[in-house]
Design a protein around this motif. Structure first.
Motif, short mmCIF file in Angstrom:
data_model
loop_
_atom_site.label_atom_id
_atom_site.label_comp_id
_atom_site.label_asym_id
_atom_site.label_seq_id
_atom_site.Cartn_x
_atom_site.Cartn_y
_atom_site.Cartn_z
N GLY A 99 39.73 -79.64 -54.96
CA GLY A 99 38.50 -79.20 -54.31
C GLY A 99 38.71 -78.86 -52.85
N PHE A 100 39.46 -79.72 -52.16
CA PHE A 100 39.75 -79.45 -50.75
C PHE A 100 40.65 -78.23 -50.59
CE2 PHE A 100 38.39 -83.89 -50.04
CZ PHE A 100 37.50 -83.65 -49.02
N LEU A 103 38.42 -75.20 -50.90
CA LEU A 103 37.65 -75.05 -49.66
C LEU A 103 38.54 -74.52 -48.52
CD1 LEU A 103 34.94 -75.51 -48.21
CD2 LEU A 103 35.74 -77.81 -47.66
N ILE A 106 39.09 -70.75 -48.96
CA ILE A 106 37.90 -69.98 -48.56
C ILE A 106 37.81 -69.91 -47.03
CG2 ILE A 106 35.37 -69.97 -48.55
CD1 ILE A 106 35.56 -71.15 -51.43
N VAL A 107 37.99 -71.03 -46.37
CA VAL A 107 37.92 -71.06 -44.91
C VAL A 107 39.03 -70.20 -44.30
CG1 VAL A 107 38.18 -72.55 -42.88
CG2 VAL A 107 36.73 -73.26 -44.77
#
Length: 140
Positions: A99-100, A103, A106-107
């Motif tokens: 999950g990280f 993320l 995406i960032v």
């Protein structure tokens, strides 16, 4: 790179030209549903006497300006994505690494796009001598 410039102000033979990039889907974002935004810049160049405020002109960019930005687009995005995933995977004590990682990807992509747009805009303004004003375009 296809560019179109609009004459904003003209004093004598010098004009302030607003340039926007024409994307493959056209120069109007309503032509496609990609939701992309055009970046733009303003340059000052000498123009012909028959060009007046509000006219559209063809802008010719030398190859160096466009080649560097397209190479940077892919290299920067790919390196940021890979680096962000590796960093997240190497961090100890994280329970949900997948999950990280998602993320972080995406960032990093958003960061890369913002950096590319800012850099491209800066290069267009800095290298206005690498742009040549072509013929007048009749827009309908």
């Amino acid at each position: 790179m296809a560019l179109i410039g609009k004459i904003e102000k003209k004093k004598g033979t010098t004009a302030t030209i607003y340039i926007k990039k024409v994307l493959p889907c056209g120069d109007n974002c309503r032509n496609c549903s990609a939701g992309c935004k055009h970046y733009s810049a303003r340059i000052e160049k000498h123009v012909e006497e028959n060009v007046k405020e509000g006219d559209y002109v063809e802008i010719i960019a030398e190859g160096e300006v466009t080649a560097k930005s397209s190479a940077m687009l892919y290299a920067l995005s790919a390196s940021l994505v890979v680096t962000s995933v590796v960093v997240v995977q190497l961090l100890p004590g994280i329970n949900n690494k997948e999950g990280f990682s998602a993320l972080a990807v995406i960032v990093s992509l958003i960061t890369a796009q913002l950096f590319i747009k800012l850099n491209d805009k800066h290069k267009m303004q800095k290298n206005s001598e690498k742009f040549k004003v072509g013929k007048r375009i009749d827009k309908k």
